[in-house]
Every structure is written in C-alpha cells, then in structure tokens.
Scaffold this active site. Structure first.
Site, PDB file in Angstrom:
ATOM      1  N   GLN A  12      30.195  50.959  21.238  1.00  0.00           N
ATOM      2  CA  GLN A  12      31.194  49.869  21.314  1.00  0.00           C
ATOM      3  C   GLN A  12      30.583  48.654  21.969  1.00  0.00           C
ATOM      4  O   GLN A  12      29.548  48.748  22.635  1.00  0.00           O
ATOM      5  CB  GLN A  12      32.414  50.397  22.061  1.00  0.00           C
ATOM      6  CG  GLN A  12      33.071  49.493  23.049  1.00  0.00           C
ATOM      7  CD  GLN A  12      34.227  50.176  23.740  1.00  0.00           C
ATOM      8  OE1 GLN A  12      35.001  50.968  23.173  1.00  0.00           O
ATOM      9  NE2 GLN A  12      34.359  49.893  25.018  1.00  0.00           N
ATOM     10  N   ASP A  59      26.946  61.988  28.447  1.00  0.00           N
ATOM     11  CA  ASP A  59      27.393  61.357  29.695  1.00  0.00           C
ATOM     12  C   ASP A  59      26.128  61.008  30.465  1.00  0.00           C
ATOM     13  O   ASP A  59      25.419  61.891  30.949  1.00  0.00           O
ATOM     14  CB  ASP A  59      28.269  62.318  30.517  1.00  0.00           C
ATOM     15  CG  ASP A  59      28.687  61.719  31.855  1.00  0.00           C
ATOM     16  OD1 ASP A  59      29.448  62.397  32.585  1.00  0.00           O
ATOM     17  OD2 ASP A  59      28.247  60.591  32.180  1.00  0.00           O
ATOM     18  N   VAL A  60      25.821  59.723  30.570  1.00  0.00           N
ATOM     19  CA  VAL A  60      24.539  59.301  31.164  1.00  0.00           C
ATOM     20  C   VAL A  60      24.432  59.700  32.635  1.00  0.00           C
ATOM     21  O   VAL A  60      23.335  59.748  33.185  1.00  0.00           O
ATOM     22  CB  VAL A  60      24.318  57.773  31.034  1.00  0.00           C
ATOM     23  CG1 VAL A  60      24.192  57.361  29.578  1.00  0.00           C
ATOM     24  CG2 VAL A  60      25.383  56.976  31.764  1.00  0.00           C
ATOM     25  N   SER A 139      23.351  42.227  34.524  1.00  0.00           N
ATOM     26  CA  SER A 139      24.443  41.301  34.209  1.00  0.00           C
ATOM     27  C   SER A 139      24.234  40.021  34.994  1.00  0.00           C
ATOM     28  O   SER A 139      23.512  40.015  36.002  1.00  0.00           O
ATOM     29  CB  SER A 139      25.787  41.924  34.619  1.00  0.00           C
ATOM     30  OG  SER A 139      26.822  40.947  34.642  1.00  0.00           O
ATOM     31  N   TYR A 152      30.936  46.819  41.166  1.00  0.00           N
ATOM     32  CA  TYR A 152      30.187  46.575  39.928  1.00  0.00           C
ATOM     33  C   TYR A 152      28.927  45.759  40.204  1.00  0.00           C
ATOM     34  O   TYR A 152      27.829  46.118  39.782  1.00  0.00           O
ATOM     35  CB  TYR A 152      31.072  45.832  38.931  1.00  0.00           C
ATOM     36  CG  TYR A 152      30.397  45.482  37.631  1.00  0.00           C
ATOM     37  CD1 TYR A 152      30.145  44.160  37.291  1.00  0.00           C
ATOM     38  CD2 TYR A 152      30.020  46.476  36.736  1.00  0.00           C
ATOM     39  CE1 TYR A 152      29.530  43.824  36.103  1.00  0.00           C
ATOM     40  CE2 TYR A 152      29.406  46.148  35.533  1.00  0.00           C
ATOM     41  CZ  TYR A 152      29.162  44.817  35.226  1.00  0.00           C
ATOM     42  OH  TYR A 152      28.541  44.483  34.043  1.00  0.00           O
ATOM     43  N   LYS A 156      24.800  46.359  39.501  1.00  0.00           N
ATOM     44  CA  LYS A 156      24.010  45.491  38.616  1.00  0.00           C
ATOM     45  C   LYS A 156      22.847  44.828  39.368  1.00  0.00           C
ATOM     46  O   LYS A 156      21.785  44.616  38.798  1.00  0.00           O
ATOM     47  CB  LYS A 156      24.927  44.466  37.947  1.00  0.00           C
ATOM     48  CG  LYS A 156      25.883  45.122  36.937  1.00  0.00           C
ATOM     49  CD  LYS A 156      25.123  45.772  35.800  1.00  0.00           C
ATOM     50  CE  LYS A 156      25.897  46.830  35.065  1.00  0.00           C
ATOM     51  NZ  LYS A 156      25.192  47.370  33.897  1.00  0.00           N
ATOM     52  N   PRO A 182      23.530  39.740  30.431  1.00  0.00           N
ATOM     53  CA  PRO A 182      24.486  38.955  29.658  1.00  0.00           C
ATOM     54  C   PRO A 182      25.398  38.115  30.557  1.00  0.00           C
ATOM     55  O   PRO A 182      25.595  38.455  31.734  1.00  0.00           O
ATOM     56  CB  PRO A 182      25.303  40.003  28.896  1.00  0.00           C
ATOM     57  CG  PRO A 182      24.470  41.249  28.920  1.00  0.00           C
ATOM     58  CD  PRO A 182      23.712  41.192  30.204  1.00  0.00           C
ATOM     59  N   VAL A 185      30.917  38.250  27.849  1.00  0.00           N
ATOM     60  CA  VAL A 185      30.940  38.689  26.457  1.00  0.00           C
ATOM     61  C   VAL A 185      32.264  39.404  26.194  1.00  0.00           C
ATOM     62  O   VAL A 185      32.635  40.310  26.956  1.00  0.00           O
ATOM     63  CB  VAL A 185      29.775  39.657  26.153  1.00  0.00           C
ATOM     64  CG1 VAL A 185      29.711  39.981  24.667  1.00  0.00           C
ATOM     65  CG2 VAL A 185      28.457  39.066  26.624  1.00  0.00           C
ATOM     66  N   LYS A 186      32.968  38.979  25.177  1.00  0.00           N
ATOM     67  CA  LYS A 186      34.306  39.523  24.916  1.00  0.00           C
ATOM     68  C   LYS A 186      34.206  40.946  24.373  1.00  0.00           C
ATOM     69  O   LYS A 186      34.067  41.177  23.176  1.00  0.00           O
ATOM     70  CB  LYS A 186      35.044  38.634  23.900  1.00  0.00           C
ATOM     71  CG  LYS A 186      36.041  37.681  24.548  1.00  0.00           C
ATOM     72  CD  LYS A 186      36.919  37.003  23.504  1.00  0.00           C
ATOM     73  CE  LYS A 186      38.248  36.589  24.098  1.00  0.00           C
ATOM     74  NZ  LYS A 186      39.122  35.950  23.098  1.00  0.00           N
TER      75      LYS A 186
HETATM   76  N1  LIG Z   1      30.979  42.470  28.593  1.00  0.00           N
HETATM   77  C1  LIG Z   1      30.363  41.635  29.405  1.00  0.00           C
HETATM   78  O1  LIG Z   1      30.798  40.476  29.652  1.00  0.00           O
HETATM   79  C2  LIG Z   1      29.098  42.051  30.082  1.00  0.00           C
HETATM   80  C3  LIG Z   1      28.616  43.369  30.034  1.00  0.00           C
HETATM   81  N2  LIG Z   1      27.442  43.685  30.684  1.00  0.00           N
HETATM   82  C4  LIG Z   1      26.885  45.038  30.642  1.00  0.00           C
HETATM   83  O2  LIG Z   1      26.623  45.387  29.288  1.00  0.00           O
HETATM   84  C5  LIG Z   1      26.777  46.804  29.113  1.00  0.00           C
HETATM   85  C6  LIG Z   1      27.771  47.059  27.999  1.00  0.00           C
HETATM   86  O3  LIG Z   1      28.983  46.424  28.371  1.00  0.00           O
HETATM   87  P1  LIG Z   1      30.223  46.315  27.354  1.00  0.00           P
HETATM   88  O4  LIG Z   1      29.754  46.449  25.948  1.00  0.00           O
HETATM   89  O5  LIG Z   1      30.975  45.109  27.775  1.00  0.00           O
HETATM   90  O6  LIG Z   1      31.035  47.625  27.776  1.00  0.00           O
HETATM   91  P2  LIG Z   1      32.205  48.428  27.034  1.00  0.00           P
HETATM   92  O7  LIG Z   1      33.015  49.035  28.126  1.00  0.00           O
HETATM   93  O8  LIG Z   1      32.865  47.592  26.017  1.00  0.00           O
HETATM   94  O9  LIG Z   1      31.364  49.606  26.295  1.00  0.00           O
HETATM   95  C7  LIG Z   1      30.663  50.518  27.090  1.00  0.00           C
HETATM   96  C8  LIG Z   1      30.296  51.725  26.266  1.00  0.00           C
HETATM   97  O10 LIG Z   1      29.661  52.649  27.157  1.00  0.00           O
HETATM   98  C9  LIG Z   1      30.240  53.934  27.001  1.00  0.00           C
HETATM   99  N3  LIG Z   1      30.145  54.680  28.254  1.00  0.00           N
HETATM  100  C10 LIG Z   1      30.846  54.471  29.396  1.00  0.00           C
HETATM  101  N4  LIG Z   1      30.508  55.386  30.321  1.00  0.00           N
HETATM  102  C11 LIG Z   1      29.564  56.190  29.756  1.00  0.00           C
HETATM  103  C12 LIG Z   1      28.832  57.315  30.202  1.00  0.00           C
HETATM  104  N5  LIG Z   1      29.042  57.855  31.424  1.00  0.00           N
HETATM  105  N6  LIG Z   1      27.924  57.863  29.359  1.00  0.00           N
HETATM  106  C13 LIG Z   1      27.743  57.359  28.112  1.00  0.00           C
HETATM  107  N7  LIG Z   1      28.428  56.299  27.615  1.00  0.00           N
HETATM  108  C14 LIG Z   1      29.326  55.727  28.440  1.00  0.00           C
HETATM  109  C15 LIG Z   1      31.677  53.674  26.580  1.00  0.00           C
HETATM  110  O11 LIG Z   1      32.215  54.790  25.886  1.00  0.00           O
HETATM  111  C16 LIG Z   1      31.516  52.440  25.667  1.00  0.00           C
HETATM  112  O12 LIG Z   1      31.253  52.829  24.345  1.00  0.00           O
HETATM  113  C17 LIG Z   1      27.245  47.339  30.468  1.00  0.00           C
HETATM  114  O13 LIG Z   1      26.134  47.880  31.160  1.00  0.00           O
HETATM  115  C18 LIG Z   1      27.783  46.107  31.196  1.00  0.00           C
HETATM  116  O14 LIG Z   1      27.643  46.241  32.598  1.00  0.00           O
HETATM  117  C19 LIG Z   1      26.732  42.748  31.411  1.00  0.00           C
HETATM  118  C20 LIG Z   1      27.186  41.447  31.478  1.00  0.00           C
HETATM  119  C21 LIG Z   1      28.375  41.022  30.819  1.00  0.00           C
HETATM  120  C1  LIG Z   2      31.320  42.565  32.993  1.00  0.00           C
HETATM  121  C2  LIG Z   2      30.209  41.694  33.412  1.00  0.00           C
HETATM  122  O1  LIG Z   2      29.052  42.099  33.546  1.00  0.00           O
HETATM  123  C3  LIG Z   2      30.439  40.330  33.666  1.00  0.00           C
HETATM  124  C4  LIG Z   2      31.807  39.868  33.868  1.00  0.00           C
HETATM  125  O2  LIG Z   2      29.469  39.585  33.704  1.00  0.00           O
END
Ligand SMILES: NC(=O)C1=CN([C@@H]2O[C@H](COP(=O)(O)OP(=O)(O)OC[C@H]3O[C@@H](n4cnc5c(N)ncnc54)[C@H](O)[C@@H]3O)[C@@H](O)[C@H]2O)C=CC1
Ligand SMILES: CC(=O)C(C)=O
Length: 256
Positions: A12, A59-60, A139, A152, A156, A182, A185-186
């Site tokens: 996702q 599960d990581v 992040s 959080y 990071k 990043p 990001v929506k």
């Molecule tokens: N969305 C944002 O604005 C930003 C996100 N990030 C980082 O980017 C990465 C991805 O973020 P998103 O796509 O927004 O997250 P999301 O929550 O939309 O997707 C995360 C995915 O990781 C999976 N997941 C969660 N816990 C898990 C585990 N224990 N083992 C295996 N899979 C697991 C979930 O099932 C999901 O598919 C994260 O590390 C987040 O910290 C960094 C900066 C900004």
């Molecule tokens: C979720 C995340 O990493 C943000 C808000 O930068």
C-alpha cells in the site's frame, strides 16, 4: 541476470509505488507485507503487467520471520540484491499519550524491523557474494521534529543513524546503505495524521492535511510515485558509489 528486490510494506501507499516502479525497472520484486491479500493483489497485478513478483506475508518486527522470508525470496527468484525497509507505523502521539505498549509496538516495527531487514539481507548478500543495497525509509520527520509525532520522529531519526552505521560497517564488502526521506505523501498513514491534526483543532481532515503540509512542507504534497523514483535511483547502478546518505524527497530530490 534479473536483480531481485524485496519491499516491506509493499502492499500500500509508498511501498506499493516502490514495488511497481522497481518491477517496471526490471527487478523481480517480493511484495512483503502484514496484509497478505493486498500484497497478493499488488504482486498479481505486476505479473499481469508482464513483471516478475511474489507476495510474502511478513511482520517485519519478527526477526526470525524476516530471515525466513529473505530465504524464501532468494530461493524463489534465485538471488537477492536489494532490500527496501519501507514498512512503518506513524501514530500521532502527544507527549502525554505515549505508553510503554505503544512505544514497544512502534519501535519494534520501525526500528527493530529495519535492523532485522538489514541483518537478513546482509546474511544473504554474504552467502551469495552479492554487493547488495540496503534502502531504508526515514522521513522529513527524521530530519525535523514534527508536532505531536514524538514517538514516530524518534524512530525516523534512529533510522538515519542506523543507515549511517550500516554504510560504515559494510563499505568494505561493497554493500551500500542509504535512506529516503519523503515529505508529505497522501497515503493512509498520512491521512491518519491529518485526521488527528484536524480532530485536535475541531476541524476537518482536509484542514488537518492542509495545515500540516503548510507547516512542514510549505504546502507541497508529494505523490507515492515521486518517492518511488528516488528509490529507483538508489536501487539502480547510478547510485553504486553512494552510501550512508539520506535522499530528501520533498519538492525535488536532495541529499542530506
Ligand atoms: N506518507 C507520508 O507522508 C510519509 C511516509 N514515510 C514513510 O514511508 C513508509 C511508508 O509509509 P506509507 O506508505 O505512508 O504507509 P502506509 O501506512 O500507507 O503503508 C504502510 C504499509 O506497511 C505495512 N506494515 C505496517 N506494519 C507492518 C509490519 N509490522 N510488517 C510488515 N508490513 C507492515 C502496512 O500493512 C501497509 O501496507 C513508512 O516507513 C513511513 O514512515 C515517510 C515520510 C512521509
Ligand atoms: C508520516 C510522515 O513521515 C510525515 C508526516 O512526514
């Protein structure tokens, strides 16, 4: 020889975009995620589009499961070249809200999960004599402290340190370690944060997203595909000489 990449949290959001981009780049991709159904959907869709992919339920935070998953991926595809430690949890935690249980949960996924991924990948790189690549998700919240994201942000910031140590420890073996940071990001994770920002102010989710992004990223939102492009660079040959760096992906790309 087709290179093999494993993307955690690949089912996702940003991870899904990374899985699809690396498959389009020609990698055989292991879509690893807690969510088995979504991981299978992404892997099947990649295969239907002519790419190579497999789904791995993982599960990581489980060290042995991560090691077993890397073995499964390497056995299935006949190699292992890139680990993208993307999976993470992003709860909104005002200082007084942090409990030992929540601390353990988030640190085990975000920090331990990254370390277990590095451990498992390095073992496989050494077994195969591969000069592999480690790519970790930090992040902008690992560069700048974000409001109400203490737990959080701590993870990071930690991931940037882990990345720098891995780079230093592994440089002599030709294994690189870098991170991507990043902006806003929506994704479901970000929408949850925006919801909480809005709720705390008695406002809408849209207000929360707009306010948070203005505070943090000058109102600029990135797409998951923008982050995937940065990870594509870090996974590809043009970044072979780069290690120990954080690639900021917010209104463009710049190394930190
Ligand atoms: N969305 C944002 O604005 C930003 C996100 N990030 C980082 O980017 C990465 C991805 O973020 P998103 O796509 O927004 O997250 P999301 O929550 O939309 O997707 C995360 C995915 O990781 C999976 N997941 C969660 N816990 C898990 C585990 N224990 N083992 C295996 N899979 C697991 C979930 O099932 C999901 O598919 C994260 O590390 C987040 O910290 C960094 C900066 C900004
Ligand atoms: C979720 C995340 O990493 C943000 C808000 O930068």
């Amino acid at each position: 020889m087709t290179k093999v990449a494993m993307v955690t949290g690949g089912a996702q959001g940003i991870g899904e975009a990374i899985s699809r981009r690396l498959a389009a780049d020609g990698f055989a991709v292991a879509v690893a995620d807690l969510n088995e159904d979504k991981a299978s959907q992404v892997a099947n869709d990649i295969e239907r589009s002519g790419g190579k992919a497999m789904a791995v339920t993982l599960d990581v935070a489980d060290q042995q499961a991560f090691s077993d998953a890397v073995d499964k991926v390497a056995d299935h595809f006949g190699g292992f070249d890139v680990i993208v430690n993307n999976a993470g949890l992003g709860p909104t935690t005002p200082i007084e809200s942090i409990t030992p249980e929540l601390f353990d949960k988030v640190v085990h996924v975000n920090v331990a999960g990254t370390i277990w991924g590095i451990q498992a990948a390095v073992r496989k790189f050494r077994e195969n004599g591969t000069k592999g690549k480690i790519i970790n998700a930090t992040s902008q919240a690992g560069v700048v402290g974000n409001p109400n994201l203490m737990l959080y942000c701590s993870t990071k910031f930690a991931i940037r340190g882990i990345t720098q140590v891995a780079a230093r420890d592994l440089a002599g073996e030709g294994i690189t370690a870098n991170a991507y940071a990043p902006g806003i990001v929506k994704t479901p994770m970000m929408m949850d944060i925006a919801h909480n920002v809005g709720k705390n102010a008695g406002k809408s989710d849209e207000w929360g997203m707009s306010t948070f992004s203005k505070d943090i990223a000058l109102g600029r939102l990135s797409e998951p595909e923008d982050v995937a492009a940065a990870v594509s660079f870090l996974a590809g040959p043009d970044s072979d000489y780069i290690t120990g760096q954080t690639l900021i992906v917010d209104g463009g790309m710049q190394f930190q």
